[in-house]
Write an enzyme that holds these catalytic residues in place. Structure first.
Site, PDB file in Angstrom:
ATOM      1  CG  PHE A   1      67.846  77.144  82.870  1.00  0.00           C
ATOM      2  CD1 PHE A   1      69.171  76.788  83.398  1.00  0.00           C
ATOM      3  CD2 PHE A   1      66.635  76.592  83.071  1.00  0.00           C
ATOM      4  CE1 PHE A   1      68.977  75.382  84.000  1.00  0.00           C
ATOM      5  CE2 PHE A   1      66.520  75.413  83.608  1.00  0.00           C
ATOM      6  CZ  PHE A   1      67.782  74.644  84.345  1.00  0.00           C
TER       7      PHE A   1
ATOM      8  CB  THR B   1      64.343  75.319  86.847  1.00  0.00           C
ATOM      9  OG1 THR B   1      64.368  74.596  88.007  1.00  0.00           O
ATOM     10  CG2 THR B   1      65.709  76.295  86.780  1.00  0.00           C
TER      11      THR B   1
END
Length: 376
Positions: A283, A281
């Protein structure tokens, strides 16, 4: 029968003439740019360009040639504008820069907000990006995190923007246009989901599983092996672990990180439940001030363009002509405008680079809305 070689010879001769005429035209285009630099006149005059294209179309014979001539000269005009933007950047008045370059961002003695609770992946990304001596706190919603930074209560917010398995976090893209905040950094975090239950629970006990919608999506294959389980979406993965811990129901489980399990005293019932080993992921780090580190190499922008054929290509072509590598493009619907979209683009570069300045000058002039989201 037509002699192919003779046809090719004629085409080569015509092409040579076209190149010569093109260069003559570009020379005049440079003179036009010089005039515009001294008078402050805009490079793009849409009404004149439209009238000129209509005039050219009518000079061609037959529907196919009319459309072809119009497209050809549309591109020639676009190339001419790009040269004029380049000359404006080199010789025109210096534009005031909104972004301030800094040697590096402070990563200690700052206040950071993240969405979720301790043990969430956002919390892990924050710990990976910043140093230990920071003040941090959590909020429930993505919007809440942005509100905290916008109000000055936090220096930075850490929010997920995309996952390699489940795709973009659409809400973040929409909020980026609503709030006047800027991306100043990013942190990529490997996502390793596990199934968490109460210490006394066994896998055979489970009938209900909690997680963030992204967590459920990323573990879709595993969950399909347990179709009898009820899937319930919550605000984030750590909140799912917290919920299982508080409810004390051995039939309930959470898809979250191992750290979240340790934080909430839960037991790992199953590991490697995301079949994608490269599940990561990304960020983003958001701040209120438009700053960028001197070694920043990625730029994010969003823009809106006229809802007409070819406009998206024309906007993106400013990157092509300036040798910039586009790494990502996304689109989101524009509220209140049916079937019209706002585009989000990432490309390589630094705001100090002349090629970047050329491209952004052209993109800004030929879009109805352009925002530089950040250089990081």
């Amino acid at each position: 029968m037509t002699d192919l070689q003779e046809c090719r010879r004629k085409i080569d001769e015509i092409d040579n003439q076209m190149v010569e005429l093109f260069e003559k035209r570009m020379k005049v285009c440079e003179e036009v740019a010089e005039y515009k630099i001294h008078t402050g006149k805009k490079v793009l005059d849409p009404e004149r360009e439209y009238a000129k294209l209509e005039e050219i179309r009518k000079k061609a014979h037959g529907e196919f040639n009319e459309l072809g001539a119009q497209e050809l000269f549309q591109q020639i005009m676009a190339i001419s504008r790009k040269r004029q933007y380049q000359l404006l950047t080199e010789h025109g008045p210096k534009e005031e820069e909104d972004f301030q370059m800094v040697e590096e961002l402070p990563r200690n003695n700052v206040t950071v907000v993240f969405q979720g609770v301790e043990g969430a992946y956002s919390y892990g990304a924050m710990r990976a990006y910043f140093e230990e001596d920071i003040k941090s706190y959590h909020v429930k919603l993505f919007r809440d995190a942005m509100e905290e930074v916008a109000a000055g209560r936090a220096d930075y917010a850490v929010l997920p923007i995309e996952n390699s398995t489940a795709g973009i976090v659409a809400d973040i893209y929409d909020l980026l246009t609503e709030y006047n905040l800027f991306i100043v950094g990013e942190q990529v975090l490997k996502v390793e989901h596990v199934l968490l239950g109460l210490p006394e629970a066994e896998l055979s006990d489970i009938s209900c599983v909690y997680s963030h919608p992204q967590g459920l999506a990323q573990c879709k294959e595993y969950l399909e092996e347990h179709r009898s389980w009820k899937q319930t979406a919550v605000s984030n993965t750590a909140a799912a672990a917290k919920k299982v811990s508080e409810e004390k129901d051995r039939t309930h489980a959470a898809i979250a990180s191992r750290d979240a399990g340790e934080f909430y005293n839960l037991k790992v019932l199953a590991e490697n439940i995301c079949k994608n080993d490269s599940n990561v992921t990304r960020f983003i780090i958001l701040a209120k001030k438009p700053v960028y580190e001197n070694n920043s190499s990625k730029i994010s922008v969003c823009f809106e363009a006229r809802h007409e054929s070819g406009t998206l290509y024309n906007v993106l072509s400013h990157m092509i002509y300036n040798g910039l590598n586009m790494t990502k493009i996304e689109s989101r619907p524009i509220p209140g405008k049916t079937w019209e979209y706002r585009f989000f683009v990432d490309f390589e570069g630094n705001l100090r680079d002349s090629a970047v300045k050329n491209a952004l000058r052209g993109m800004e002039a030929e879009t109805s809305y352009l925002k530089i989201l950040g250089n990081y």
